[in-house]
Structure formats: structure tokens, C-alpha cells
Design a protein around this motif. Structure first.
Motif, PDB file in Angstrom:
ATOM      1  N   GLU A  45       0.827  -1.208   0.000  1.00 44.21           N
ATOM      2  CA  GLU A  45       0.000   0.000   0.000  1.00 44.21           C
ATOM      3  C   GLU A  45       0.861   1.258   0.000  1.00 44.21           C
ATOM      4  OE1 GLU A  45      -2.683  -0.619   3.349  1.00 44.21           O
ATOM      5  OE2 GLU A  45      -4.318  -0.891   1.888  1.00 44.21           O
ATOM      6  N   ARG A  46       1.997   1.201   0.695  1.00 42.38           N
ATOM      7  CA  ARG A  46       2.884   2.361   0.741  1.00 42.38           C
ATOM      8  C   ARG A  46       3.476   2.655  -0.639  1.00 42.38           C
ATOM      9  NH1 ARG A  46       8.006   3.833   0.845  1.00 42.38           N
ATOM     10  NH2 ARG A  46       8.773   1.690   0.572  1.00 42.38           N
ATOM     11  N   VAL A  47       3.909   1.591  -1.338  1.00 43.62           N
ATOM     12  CA  VAL A  47       4.527   1.766  -2.652  1.00 43.62           C
ATOM     13  C   VAL A  47       3.474   2.040  -3.721  1.00 43.62           C
ATOM     14  CG1 VAL A  47       5.997   0.695  -4.393  1.00 43.62           C
ATOM     15  CG2 VAL A  47       6.435   0.268  -1.972  1.00 43.62           C
ATOM     16  N   GLY A  48       2.320   1.400  -3.575  1.00 42.83           N
ATOM     17  CA  GLY A  48       1.242   1.602  -4.534  1.00 42.83           C
ATOM     18  C   GLY A  48       1.145   0.479  -5.549  1.00 42.83           C
ATOM     19  N   PRO A  49       0.008   0.407  -6.265  1.00 41.56           N
ATOM     20  CA  PRO A  49      -0.196  -0.670  -7.245  1.00 41.56           C
ATOM     21  C   PRO A  49       0.795  -0.607  -8.393  1.00 41.56           C
ATOM     22  CG  PRO A  49      -1.903   1.001  -7.446  1.00 41.56           C
ATOM     23  CD  PRO A  49      -1.139   1.330  -6.213  1.00 41.56           C
ATOM     24  N   ILE A  50       1.120  -1.775  -8.931  1.00 42.86           N
ATOM     25  CA  ILE A  50       1.937  -1.841 -10.142  1.00 42.86           C
ATOM     26  C   ILE A  50       1.112  -1.311 -11.317  1.00 42.86           C
ATOM     27  CG2 ILE A  50       2.927  -3.463 -11.814  1.00 42.86           C
ATOM     28  CD1 ILE A  50       3.955  -5.094  -9.442  1.00 42.86           C
ATOM     29  N   ILE A  51       1.722  -0.525 -12.173  1.00 40.34           N
ATOM     30  CA  ILE A  51       1.017   0.030 -13.320  1.00 40.34           C
ATOM     31  C   ILE A  51       0.909  -1.034 -14.413  1.00 40.34           C
ATOM     32  CG2 ILE A  51       0.967   1.863 -15.035  1.00 40.34           C
ATOM     33  CD1 ILE A  51       0.632   2.772 -12.120  1.00 40.34           C
ATOM     34  N   LEU A  52      -0.318  -1.351 -14.785  1.00 38.44           N
ATOM     35  CA  LEU A  52      -0.559  -2.357 -15.823  1.00 38.44           C
ATOM     36  C   LEU A  52      -0.635  -1.689 -17.193  1.00 38.44           C
ATOM     37  CD1 LEU A  52      -3.363  -4.327 -13.946  1.00 38.44           C
ATOM     38  CD2 LEU A  52      -0.996  -5.071 -14.262  1.00 38.44           C
ATOM     39  N   THR A  53      -0.006  -2.290 -18.179  1.00 38.26           N
ATOM     40  CA  THR A  53      -0.087  -1.773 -19.546  1.00 38.26           C
ATOM     41  C   THR A  53      -1.424  -2.173 -20.168  1.00 38.26           C
ATOM     42  OG1 THR A  53       0.863  -3.751 -20.570  1.00 38.26           O
ATOM     43  CG2 THR A  53       2.411  -2.058 -19.762  1.00 38.26           C
ATOM     44  N   ASP A  54      -1.792  -1.501 -21.256  1.00 40.56           N
ATOM     45  CA  ASP A  54      -3.016  -1.851 -21.967  1.00 40.56           C
ATOM     46  C   ASP A  54      -2.955  -3.292 -22.470  1.00 40.56           C
ATOM     47  OD1 ASP A  54      -3.976   0.696 -21.528  1.00 40.56           O
ATOM     48  OD2 ASP A  54      -3.453   1.441 -23.534  1.00 40.56           O
ATOM     49  N   ALA A  55      -1.760  -3.718 -22.901  1.00 40.31           N
ATOM     50  CA  ALA A  55      -1.603  -5.092 -23.391  1.00 40.31           C
ATOM     51  C   ALA A  55      -1.832  -6.094 -22.269  1.00 40.31           C
ATOM     52  CB  ALA A  55      -0.214  -5.274 -23.998  1.00 40.31           C
ATOM     53  N   GLU A  56      -1.346  -5.793 -21.071  1.00 39.33           N
ATOM     54  CA  GLU A  56      -1.537  -6.687 -19.934  1.00 39.33           C
ATOM     55  C   GLU A  56      -3.016  -6.771 -19.556  1.00 39.33           C
ATOM     56  OE1 GLU A  56       2.547  -6.469 -17.307  1.00 39.33           O
ATOM     57  OE2 GLU A  56       1.230  -4.712 -17.317  1.00 39.33           O
ATOM     58  N   VAL A  57      -3.698  -5.645 -19.565  1.00 36.30           N
ATOM     59  CA  VAL A  57      -5.126  -5.643 -19.233  1.00 36.30           C
ATOM     60  C   VAL A  57      -5.906  -6.456 -20.254  1.00 36.30           C
ATOM     61  CG1 VAL A  57      -7.180  -4.200 -18.963  1.00 36.30           C
ATOM     62  CG2 VAL A  57      -4.991  -3.459 -17.995  1.00 36.30           C
ATOM     63  N   LEU A  58      -5.548  -6.329 -21.533  1.00 31.45           N
ATOM     64  CA  LEU A  58      -6.222  -7.098 -22.587  1.00 31.45           C
ATOM     65  C   LEU A  58      -6.009  -8.597 -22.389  1.00 31.45           C
ATOM     66  CD1 LEU A  58      -7.850  -6.748 -25.226  1.00 31.45           C
ATOM     67  CD2 LEU A  58      -5.679  -6.815 -26.464  1.00 31.45           C
ATOM     68  N   LYS A  59      -4.769  -8.987 -22.125  1.00 32.98           N
ATOM     69  CA  LYS A  59      -4.479 -10.399 -21.877  1.00 32.98           C
ATOM     70  C   LYS A  59      -5.202 -10.895 -20.627  1.00 32.98           C
ATOM     71  CE  LYS A  59       0.160 -10.493 -23.941  1.00 32.98           C
ATOM     72  NZ  LYS A  59       1.611 -10.640 -23.642  1.00 32.98           N
ATOM     73  N   GLY A  60      -5.208 -10.081 -19.581  1.00 35.98           N
ATOM     74  CA  GLY A  60      -5.846 -10.474 -18.335  1.00 35.98           C
ATOM     75  C   GLY A  60      -7.342 -10.688 -18.497  1.00 35.98           C
ATOM     76  N   ASN A  61      -8.000  -9.791 -19.229  1.00 35.88           N
ATOM     77  CA  ASN A  61      -9.438  -9.943 -19.447  1.00 35.88           C
ATOM     78  C   ASN A  61      -9.748 -11.205 -20.246  1.00 35.88           C
ATOM     79  OD1 ASN A  61     -10.164  -7.627 -18.038  1.00 35.88           O
ATOM     80  ND2 ASN A  61      -9.992  -6.320 -19.847  1.00 35.88           N
ATOM     81  N   LYS A  62      -8.888 -11.531 -21.202  1.00 36.75           N
ATOM     82  CA  LYS A  62      -9.089 -12.759 -21.988  1.00 36.75           C
ATOM     83  C   LYS A  62      -8.899 -13.989 -21.112  1.00 36.75           C
ATOM     84  CE  LYS A  62      -7.512 -15.133 -26.175  1.00 36.75           C
ATOM     85  NZ  LYS A  62      -6.558 -15.112 -27.317  1.00 36.75           N
ATOM     86  N   LEU A  63      -7.855 -13.995 -20.291  1.00 37.95           N
ATOM     87  CA  LEU A  63      -7.612 -15.126 -19.396  1.00 37.95           C
ATOM     88  C   LEU A  63      -8.734 -15.281 -18.386  1.00 37.95           C
ATOM     89  CD1 LEU A  63      -5.797 -17.359 -18.211  1.00 37.95           C
ATOM     90  CD2 LEU A  63      -4.590 -15.576 -16.919  1.00 37.95           C
ATOM     91  N   ALA A  64      -9.228 -14.165 -17.847  1.00 35.74           N
ATOM     92  CA  ALA A  64     -10.269 -14.212 -16.818  1.00 35.74           C
ATOM     93  C   ALA A  64     -11.518 -14.933 -17.290  1.00 35.74           C
ATOM     94  CB  ALA A  64     -10.617 -12.797 -16.372  1.00 35.74           C
ATOM     95  N   ALA A  65     -11.776 -14.921 -18.587  1.00 32.17           N
ATOM     96  CA  ALA A  65     -12.983 -15.529 -19.142  1.00 32.17           C
ATOM     97  C   ALA A  65     -12.854 -17.030 -19.369  1.00 32.17           C
ATOM     98  CB  ALA A  65     -13.345 -14.836 -20.457  1.00 32.17           C
ATOM     99  N   SER A  66     -11.716 -17.626 -18.994  1.00 31.89           N
ATOM    100  CA  SER A  66     -11.462 -19.036 -19.335  1.00 31.89           C
ATOM    101  C   SER A  66     -11.059 -19.855 -18.115  1.00 31.89           C
ATOM    102  CB  SER A  66     -10.355 -19.113 -20.393  1.00 31.89           C
ATOM    103  OG  SER A  66     -10.696 -18.361 -21.533  1.00 31.89           O
ATOM    104  N   PRO A  67     -12.029 -20.168 -17.231  1.00 29.60           N
ATOM    105  CA  PRO A  67     -11.698 -20.940 -16.031  1.00 29.60           C
ATOM    106  C   PRO A  67     -11.820 -22.453 -16.217  1.00 29.60           C
ATOM    107  CG  PRO A  67     -13.939 -20.140 -15.862  1.00 29.60           C
ATOM    108  CD  PRO A  67     -13.412 -19.657 -17.198  1.00 29.60           C
ATOM    109  N   VAL A  68     -11.035 -23.159 -15.422  1.00 26.18           N
ATOM    110  CA  VAL A  68     -11.163 -24.614 -15.256  1.00 26.18           C
ATOM    111  C   VAL A  68     -11.298 -24.868 -13.765  1.00 26.18           C
ATOM    112  CG1 VAL A  68     -10.077 -26.875 -15.528  1.00 26.18           C
ATOM    113  CG2 VAL A  68      -9.739 -25.106 -17.278  1.00 26.18           C
ATOM    114  N   TYR A  69     -12.368 -25.541 -13.362  1.00 20.14           N
ATOM    115  CA  TYR A  69     -12.577 -25.854 -11.956  1.00 20.14           C
ATOM    116  C   TYR A  69     -12.349 -27.349 -11.723  1.00 20.14           C
ATOM    117  CZ  TYR A  69     -14.728 -21.255 -11.443  1.00 20.14           C
ATOM    118  OH  TYR A  69     -14.953 -19.906 -11.418  1.00 20.14           O
ATOM    119  N   ILE A  70     -11.412 -27.653 -10.833  1.00 23.31           N
ATOM    120  CA  ILE A  70     -11.200 -29.030 -10.394  1.00 23.31           C
ATOM    121  C   ILE A  70     -11.939 -29.185  -9.079  1.00 23.31           C
ATOM    122  CG2 ILE A  70      -9.492 -30.734  -9.653  1.00 23.31           C
ATOM    123  CD1 ILE A  70      -7.431 -29.202 -11.385  1.00 23.31           C
ATOM    124  N   CYS A  71     -12.855 -30.154  -9.024  1.00 21.81           N
ATOM    125  CA  CYS A  71     -13.689 -30.289  -7.832  1.00 21.81           C
ATOM    126  C   CYS A  71     -13.926 -31.759  -7.518  1.00 21.81           C
ATOM    127  CB  CYS A  71     -15.010 -29.547  -8.017  1.00 21.81           C
ATOM    128  SG  CYS A  71     -15.945 -30.072  -9.482  1.00 21.81           S
TER     129      CYS A  71
END
Length: 371
Positions: A45-71
């Protein structure tokens, strides 16, 4: 790096058990883990969040939509399946149980909104240091004078907290997934993988929230499952354990009847005894390569403990055959009969043959165990 973090990390490390705990963690260990995660989070919190690039956000949103649940029910082999998927370049595998649906969501909703990021972030910091009270520990490595991978993780949590769509029902959990993917340089993965026993109870909700979610449901011989739970969870009653097993088996039987490309049933015994065949099936199900990572179970790339609650001498990374860690004397004769009476028919549908229990004996056992 803050000397407070280094000191707290050394103190926590000294208290981590050499072998798996079979009782609740001691208060001293819990206190040390809390002090360490508090120090790491405060520094982030003192240092602050890491700055994400637009490319990272795009990749992250794509990954977030693809889960596998082991149960699967507890002690059915879900950990082994998770550990065999760990390390595959196409997968981001959470190294500790996700428990979002089963536990964390309720806890987060009970907190004020401005307290939730810290609560979830510190909870996962402790899981990355000590996932299940047995080696391996420190899954992101150790902190040092030049920096801490755990501060980096916490800063990624702060960063993704603002970037993930907060209208997504899984939003807080996805923050953890993407923070871990960022720390491990794997935002380009095809899927993220969450192993949480009992998530099969939330199958309808999971598919409502994400119709493309993949499910790997692990089942195991009922007697072996209940014996393992009795050994590793001394406080659980046979009635409670059987109820859990019955719910899980009902889901497995129901989903196995129609062909659904989103659902894969894995039998623990087949996995142990025919590793190549079963993991090839898992790779085909996920449409990924059958990489060498499927040959050895790991957690965050570190060989994990052998798949047995009973064989404490087996080497890390070893996969024991199904008949190498059975304990016939854990369950009493009456308990074994009760299990057969309660889930024998369901088990038969799932290719587990159990002895037939007579009607009068079945009634007696149900009365005796409070069914």
C-alpha cells in the motif's frame, strides 16, 4: 526491502512444520503468518499498485474468461489432479484452494467494501507462503534485501482490483487469479485453474456466470475416501462425510449421463494406475498439449508431497498406485456397511462396486448413525 518484512518472514519460516500438520495450526504459527502478511500488505500500500499496460489488461481480461474448476468431495484426489496440471505453459494453476464459492465470498460480503481488498490480499499472501500446512512453502520464493515477490503480488492485487470488471460475480477472485498470473509471467495462458473441493455443488451457478467454464470432477472409491477423511479430519462424523460424498456422487452421475464437452469425470484410481492415459484425456478435454508437466505433480513448479495421507515416507513428486496407500482398519465393519448402504447404488453407476446390505441391516445402521 523493509527489514520488518525480512524479520517477520524469518519468524514465520521457523514455525512452518516439517511434515503435514494433522491438527489445527498452533496459535503461534497463525500469529506469525498474520504479522508477516500485515507487513507485506502495508508495504504494498505504501509503494502503490503496479502500473498495468493496456496489453496486460487485454491479456488479463481474456484469461479471466477461461476458467477450469477441479472439484470433488474432500479427500477424493483433487489435489493430485491440480498438481499434475501445474506448470503447463497454457495453464495458470492457483497453488492453493480457491474456496471462493465455498468460503471467501461470504466472508468478503460481511466486510465493508473498503476492507475487502486487504482481507483477500492478506489471505492469499498467507496461502502463497503456506498453502496447506505442509511443504512446499514460499511458493513465490523468499524476500530479500532487493525486494519481495510477495510485495509484488500484493501490488498486483491492488492493480487488478481496479481493472477487473466489478460487475463480474467472480470479480474479487479474478483479481487473485490475475495477480498470480502476473507474478508468474503467464498472463498469456489459455486457462486459469482453480481446485476447490465441493465446488461441484455450485455447478449451476458457475455455468450461469460463465457458460464456457470447464469442470474436472474427481471421484474416488467411497471406502477409501471416507477412510482418508476419518484419518485426516478427526472431528468429522460419518454422517456428515457421507452426506458430502452423496451430494458429490449425485452430481457426478447426473453430469456423466449426457455428453457435455465442458465436463470431465476423472476416477482417482485410474489416474494413479494409468497416468498417461488419464492425463492425455485431460489434455484433450482442455485442448492443450500433453506436456511433460503431466508426469510429475508439482505446486508452483516445486515437487509436491506424495498422494497419500498414510504413507509418510514416500518421496515428493511420487505418484503412489491406488493400492499402495489403503488402510482397511481405519473404518469399522459397521461404517463400511453403512457407506455401502447409503451410496452403494450411486457408486455402482460410477463403476464402484460395493457389497449389498440387507434391508433390516440398513435400517439398523441408519438408526444407529442418526440418518
Amino acid at each position: 526491502m523493509s527489514p520488518t518484512i525480512i524479520t517477520a518472514e524469518h519468524q514465520l519460516d521457523a514455525l512452518l512444520p516439517k511434515r503435514r500438520l494433522e491438527d489445527s495450526p498452533p496459535a503461534e504459527l497463525m500469529a506469525a503468518a498474520g504479522a508477516w502478511s500485515d507487513a507485506v500488505w502495508a508495504e504494498a500500500e505504501r509503494v502503490g499498485p503496479i502500473i498495468l499496460t493496456d496489453a496486460e489488461v487485454l491479456k488479463g481480461n481474456k484469461l479471466a474468461a477461461s476458467p477450469v474448476y477441479i472439484c470433488g468431495v474432500h479427500r477424493s484426489g483433487t489435489t493430485l489432479v491440480r498438481d499434475l496440471t501445474d506448470g503447463h505453459p497454457d495453464l495458470v494453476v492457483l497453488p492453493s484452494e480457491g474456496t471462493y464459492y465455498t468460503n471467501l465470498e461470504t466472508q468478503l460480503l460481511s466486510l465493508p467494501a473498503n476492507k475487502r481488498a486487504a482481507y483477500l490480499g492478506k489471505e492469499w499472501l498467507r496461502r502463497l507462503a503456506n498453502p496447506i500446512n505442509q511443504p512446499p512453502y514460499w511458493l513465490l520464493g523468499k524476500s530479500g534485501e532487493e525486494g519481495s515477490p510477495y510485495v509484488d503480488f500484493a501490488r498486483y492485487v491492488l492493480a487488478w482490483w481496479e481493472k477487473v470488471d466489478q460487475n463480474n460475480p467472480q470479480w474479487p477472485h479474478l483479481v487473485i487469479v490475475l495477480a498470480y498470473a502476473s507474478c508468474t509471467n503467464n498472463l498469456s495462458a489459455k486457462y486459469w485453474v482453480d481446485k476447490t473441493p465441493a465446488n461441484e455443488r455450485y455447478l449451476n451457478r458457475i455455468w450461469k456466470e460463465n457458460p464456457q467454464a470447464k469442470i474436472i470432477h474427481v471421484i474416488r472409491d467411497p471406502l477409501a475416501t471416507l477412510a482418508s477423511r476419518k484419518k485426516m479430519e478427526p472431528g468429522i462424523t460419518v454422517r456428515s462425510a457421507l452426506r458430502d460424498l452423496k451430494i458429490s456422487f449425485k452430481v457426478a452421475a447426473r453430469q456423466s449421463a449426457p455428453k457435455d464437452e465442458r465436463f470431465l469425470l476423472v476416477r482417482y484410481e485410474e489416474l494413479c494406475d494409468d497416468l498417461q492415459i488419464v492425463t492425455e484425456g485431460m489434455a484433450t478435454f482442455l485442448n492443450i498439449s500433453h506436456a511433460d508437466t503431466f508426469k510429475q505433480p508439482t505446486v508452483a513448479g516445486i515437487p509436491s508431497q506424495a498422494n497419500s495421507s498414510f504413507n509418510k515416507e514416500a518421496a515428493s513428486g511420487q505418484i503412489l498406485k491406488a493400492d499402495q496407500h489403503q488402510q482397511a482398519d481405519i473404518l469399522s465393519k459397521a461404517e463400511r456397511e453403512l457407506i455401502a448402504a447409503e451410496v452403494g447404488e450411486l457408486a455402482g453407476k460410477l463403476v464402484y462396486l460395493m457389497p449389498v446390505v440387507g434391508l433390516l441391516r440398513k435400517y439398523y445402521l441408519k438408526l444407529r448413525y442418526g440418518f
